[in-house]
Design a protein around this motif. Structure first.
Motif, mmCIF file in Angstrom:
data_model
loop_
_atom_site.group_PDB
_atom_site.id
_atom_site.type_symbol
_atom_site.label_atom_id
_atom_site.label_comp_id
_atom_site.label_asym_id
_atom_site.label_seq_id
_atom_site.Cartn_x
_atom_site.Cartn_y
_atom_site.Cartn_z
ATOM 1 N N ALA A 145 0.847 -1.186 0.000
ATOM 2 C CA ALA A 145 0.000 0.000 0.000
ATOM 3 C C ALA A 145 0.887 1.243 0.000
ATOM 4 O O ALA A 145 2.108 1.157 0.117
ATOM 5 C CB ALA A 145 -0.891 -0.019 1.236
ATOM 6 N N ASP A 146 0.263 2.407 -0.153
ATOM 7 C CA ASP A 146 1.011 3.656 -0.074
ATOM 8 C C ASP A 146 1.748 3.724 1.253
ATOM 9 O O ASP A 146 1.229 3.296 2.286
ATOM 10 C CB ASP A 146 0.050 4.841 -0.199
ATOM 11 C CG ASP A 146 0.785 6.170 -0.213
ATOM 12 O OD1 ASP A 146 0.961 6.737 0.884
ATOM 13 O OD2 ASP A 146 1.175 6.624 -1.300
ATOM 14 N N LYS A 147 2.963 4.263 1.244
ATOM 15 C CA LYS A 147 3.793 4.241 2.437
ATOM 16 C C LYS A 147 3.176 4.995 3.614
ATOM 17 O O LYS A 147 3.559 4.799 4.754
ATOM 18 C CB LYS A 147 5.185 4.781 2.142
ATOM 19 C CG LYS A 147 5.263 6.274 1.873
ATOM 20 C CD LYS A 147 6.718 6.690 1.676
ATOM 21 C CE LYS A 147 6.851 8.186 1.510
ATOM 22 N NZ LYS A 147 8.265 8.604 1.405
ATOM 23 N N HIS A 148 2.223 5.873 3.330
ATOM 24 C CA HIS A 148 1.594 6.633 4.414
ATOM 25 C C HIS A 148 0.379 5.920 5.003
ATOM 26 O O HIS A 148 -0.223 6.395 5.959
ATOM 27 C CB HIS A 148 1.198 8.018 3.917
ATOM 28 C CG HIS A 148 2.367 8.858 3.515
ATOM 29 N ND1 HIS A 148 3.312 9.295 4.420
ATOM 30 C CD2 HIS A 148 2.770 9.302 2.296
ATOM 31 C CE1 HIS A 148 4.237 10.002 3.776
ATOM 32 N NE2 HIS A 148 3.936 10.009 2.496
ATOM 33 N N ASP A 149 0.006 4.769 4.408
ATOM 34 C CA ASP A 149 -1.118 4.001 4.926
ATOM 35 C C ASP A 149 -0.643 3.053 6.018
ATOM 36 O O ASP A 149 0.262 2.259 5.809
ATOM 37 C CB ASP A 149 -1.776 3.179 3.812
ATOM 38 C CG ASP A 149 -2.478 4.060 2.791
ATOM 39 O OD1 ASP A 149 -2.759 5.223 3.134
ATOM 40 O OD2 ASP A 149 -2.728 3.595 1.672
ATOM 41 N N PHE A 150 -1.233 3.139 7.186
ATOM 42 C CA PHE A 150 -0.921 2.185 8.243
ATOM 43 C C PHE A 150 -2.124 2.066 9.159
ATOM 44 O O PHE A 150 -3.004 2.927 9.178
ATOM 45 C CB PHE A 150 0.324 2.609 9.034
ATOM 46 C CG PHE A 150 0.148 3.885 9.828
ATOM 47 C CD1 PHE A 150 -0.232 3.836 11.159
ATOM 48 C CD2 PHE A 150 0.358 5.126 9.245
ATOM 49 C CE1 PHE A 150 -0.397 5.002 11.897
ATOM 50 C CE2 PHE A 150 0.200 6.290 9.968
ATOM 51 C CZ PHE A 150 -0.176 6.234 11.289
ATOM 52 N N GLU A 151 -2.164 0.982 9.894
ATOM 53 C CA GLU A 151 -3.251 0.741 10.837
ATOM 54 C C GLU A 151 -2.751 0.914 12.262
ATOM 55 O O GLU A 151 -1.586 0.648 12.549
ATOM 56 C CB GLU A 151 -3.805 -0.674 10.664
ATOM 57 C CG GLU A 151 -4.587 -0.892 9.386
ATOM 58 C CD GLU A 151 -5.220 -2.269 9.367
ATOM 59 O OE1 GLU A 151 -6.440 -2.361 9.579
ATOM 60 O OE2 GLU A 151 -4.483 -3.248 9.171
ATOM 61 N N ILE A 152 -3.629 1.334 13.123
ATOM 62 C CA ILE A 152 -3.316 1.411 14.546
ATOM 63 C C ILE A 152 -4.002 0.233 15.228
ATOM 64 O O ILE A 152 -5.219 0.067 15.145
ATOM 65 C CB ILE A 152 -3.805 2.741 15.162
ATOM 66 C CG1 ILE A 152 -3.163 3.923 14.432
ATOM 67 C CG2 ILE A 152 -3.474 2.787 16.639
ATOM 68 C CD1 ILE A 152 -3.723 5.264 14.859
ATOM 69 N N LYS A 153 -3.203 -0.615 15.862
ATOM 70 C CA LYS A 153 -3.718 -1.804 16.524
ATOM 71 C C LYS A 153 -3.396 -1.741 18.016
ATOM 72 O O LYS A 153 -2.400 -1.144 18.413
ATOM 73 C CB LYS A 153 -3.067 -3.072 15.938
ATOM 74 C CG LYS A 153 -3.319 -3.271 14.458
ATOM 75 C CD LYS A 153 -4.683 -3.837 14.207
ATOM 76 C CE LYS A 153 -4.882 -4.191 12.741
ATOM 77 N NZ LYS A 153 -6.228 -4.739 12.482
ATOM 78 N N SER A 154 -4.225 -2.390 18.799
ATOM 79 C CA SER A 154 -3.852 -2.550 20.208
ATOM 80 C C SER A 154 -2.766 -3.607 20.285
ATOM 81 O O SER A 154 -2.717 -4.534 19.462
ATOM 82 C CB SER A 154 -5.059 -2.980 21.043
ATOM 83 O OG SER A 154 -5.394 -4.334 20.796
ATOM 84 N N ALA A 155 -1.888 -3.474 21.258
ATOM 85 C CA ALA A 155 -0.809 -4.447 21.409
ATOM 86 C C ALA A 155 -1.378 -5.837 21.655
ATOM 87 O O ALA A 155 -0.842 -6.834 21.153
ATOM 88 C CB ALA A 155 0.114 -4.034 22.551
ATOM 89 N N TYR A 156 -2.471 -5.922 22.381
ATOM 90 C CA TYR A 156 -3.073 -7.232 22.667
ATOM 91 C C TYR A 156 -3.591 -7.868 21.378
ATOM 92 O O TYR A 156 -3.456 -9.077 21.171
ATOM 93 C CB TYR A 156 -4.213 -7.106 23.673
ATOM 94 C CG TYR A 156 -4.815 -8.439 24.051
ATOM 95 C CD1 TYR A 156 -4.276 -9.197 25.090
ATOM 96 C CD2 TYR A 156 -5.895 -8.974 23.348
ATOM 97 C CE1 TYR A 156 -4.800 -10.432 25.426
ATOM 98 C CE2 TYR A 156 -6.426 -10.203 23.675
ATOM 99 C CZ TYR A 156 -5.881 -10.935 24.715
ATOM 100 O OH TYR A 156 -6.398 -12.165 25.026
ATOM 101 N N GLU A 157 -4.174 -7.058 20.492
ATOM 102 C CA GLU A 157 -4.686 -7.589 19.229
ATOM 103 C C GLU A 157 -3.567 -8.199 18.397
ATOM 104 O O GLU A 157 -3.718 -9.266 17.807
ATOM 105 C CB GLU A 157 -5.375 -6.475 18.442
ATOM 106 C CG GLU A 157 -6.032 -6.942 17.158
ATOM 107 C CD GLU A 157 -6.722 -5.819 16.412
ATOM 108 O OE1 GLU A 157 -7.301 -6.085 15.342
ATOM 109 O OE2 GLU A 157 -6.680 -4.669 16.892
ATOM 110 N N VAL A 158 -2.430 -7.528 18.352
ATOM 111 C CA VAL A 158 -1.277 -8.064 17.624
ATOM 112 C C VAL A 158 -0.755 -9.324 18.306
ATOM 113 O O VAL A 158 -0.486 -10.340 17.664
ATOM 114 C CB VAL A 158 -0.160 -7.005 17.529
ATOM 115 C CG1 VAL A 158 1.112 -7.607 16.954
ATOM 116 C CG2 VAL A 158 -0.614 -5.826 16.678
ATOM 117 N N LEU A 159 -0.630 -9.258 19.616
ATOM 118 C CA LEU A 159 -0.102 -10.383 20.380
ATOM 119 C C LEU A 159 -0.960 -11.625 20.212
ATOM 120 O O LEU A 159 -0.452 -12.749 20.108
ATOM 121 C CB LEU A 159 -0.019 -10.001 21.864
ATOM 122 C CG LEU A 159 0.702 -10.951 22.803
ATOM 123 C CD1 LEU A 159 2.170 -11.044 22.436
ATOM 124 C CD2 LEU A 159 0.557 -10.479 24.239
#
Length: 405
Positions: A145-159
């Motif tokens: 994706a475009d380099k400026h596109d990113f998601e904000i996730k909770s640390a628990y969701e990633v873990l």
């Protein structure tokens, strides 16, 4: 002024790779960096090369220690780091020029304690696979994706999504495709057992995510991971003890420290990562599980051809190549020329007699294509076997580790 980012690079006998590693750091577009190289008792010219780089670049710091392993090398680097953010790099890998610019911008925009990007896996300087954070591996070079596109996730969701039942990671369990707020990663390293030689990345990241609240996740690759046999992180260790067991104990200790020892989802993550390490590095220990390993449904005395020269295939070959009740007749791979040693090209299949062909993967999604290729080569479907990863999910790790003490 932009926040300072400290990049820590453990070094061990890496003179062949160091200049490429350093040059990719030197070319970073992010303006405020320091590079901390920790020579871990190299016996080649690595330390001299680092000292020369230090004379030419004021951003370079060099630390020398006797050979103590990657954990203590990284800890030494952390102790010397002045950065607001910390990054890690392996001494044989490289970076896209805008890697740290992207990661820092995303961290600042989301006020995340951890900012992660995707990465490329290289084989002979060519992109073999792309790991997309949140998705897993895809073949070849993925369109990001475009380099400026990113998601904000909770640390628990990633873990809680580091893995799934098919052993296909959704988020990587590695340190080097991420940057961290210094206080988060320093606290995490306090929980990493210095005796660990395998699985230390997972333990440290696990604890860092437990310490964090917010993670910025980008699909843009920020790292070139070189799958070279002599890499620091892939150096073979004589496993006089079970590092998988030690990692398992460390991960459980992390959960207990945060009063999450009864969290069913996180306990599942601990199991999955422990089983992956057993498969990768201590496959022989699973032979205590009758009926599952080493080859489910294979009779004693049958001739076995191994397909796939990755870490798992080479581990099986190394452990079971010696005469025993299973007779291994060869190890083949479609990219045989990328490997050294006993790996044969696929044409070898037509020249050898075997009773079973074991596909040495534990990511189910690649198996149908490999099976199709084997059928085209004339291998009977009845001869093709695949490790049933689901069976491992039922393994009682506590009882297994009692057997292998």
């Amino acid at each position: 002024m932009e926040p300072l980012l400290s990049v820590i690079v453990p070094v061990y006998n890496a003179q062949k790779y160091l200049l490429a590693c350093y040059n990719s750091l030197k070319q970073q577009t992010y303006p405020n960096l320091e590079f901390i190289f920790v020579d871990d008792g190299s016996t080649d010219a690595s330390f001299k090369l680092l000292c020369d780089l230090k004379k030419r670049d004021s951003r370079v710091k060099v630390i020398s220690q006797t050979n103590q392993g990657q954990v203590l090398a990284r800890k030494a680097g952390l102790a010397a780091a002045c950065g607001d953010y910390i990054a890690f790099m392996d001494n044989d890998d490289t970076l896209p020029a805008d890697a740290y610019q992207l990661l820092v911008e995303n961290a600042k925009a989301s006020q995340a304690e951890i900012s992660m990007g995707s990465y490329y896996q290289l084989l002979d300087q060519k992109i073999l696979k792309t790991f997309i954070q949140g998705l897993g591996f895809v073949s070849g070079q993925a369109k990001a994706a475009d380099k400026h596109d990113f998601e904000i996730k909770s640390a628990y969701e990633v873990l809680s999504n580091l893995n799934n039942n098919q052993a296909q990671a959704r988020y990587s369990g590695l340190l080097w495709d991420k940057i961290y707020r210094k206080e988060v990663i320093r606290e995490a390293f306090l929980q990493v057992d210095t005796r660990l030689r395998i699985g230390d990345d997972m333990v440290c990241l696990f604890e860092a995510l437990l310490n964090a609240t917010t993670v910025a996740v980008s699909t843009v690759p920020v790292y070139y991971y070189a799958a070279t046999p002599t890499a620091y992180s892939r150096t073979r260790h004589t496993l006089k003890k079970s590092y998988a067991k030690l990692m398992y104990q460390n991960l459980l200790a992390c959960l207990k420290l945060h009063q999450l020892q009864n969290d069913v989802i996180l306990l599942k993550q601990v199991r999955l990562w422990t089983i992956r390490n057993l498969l990768y590095f201590e496959y022989d220990k699973l032979s205590t599980l009758e009926g599952i390993f080493p080859f489910d449904g294979v009779k004693a005395g049958e001739r076995i051809l191994l397909y796939g020269a990755g870490i798992l295939g080479q581990a099986i070959w190394r452990i079971y190549a010696k005469p025993n009740k299973y007779h291994l007749v060869g190890l083949v791979d479609k990219k045989a020329d990328a490997y050294s040693g006993d790996v044969k090209p696929l044409a070898f299949i037509k020249d050898v007699s075997f009773d079973k062909c074991l596909v040495c993967l534990f990511t189910q999604q690649y198996y149908p294509k490999i099976k199709k290729d084997l059928l085209k080569l004339g291998v009977s479907e009845a001869k093709i076997c695949f490790i049933d990863y689901q069976m491992l999910l039922k393994v009682d790790l506590v009882q297994l580790f009692k057997k292998i003490d």
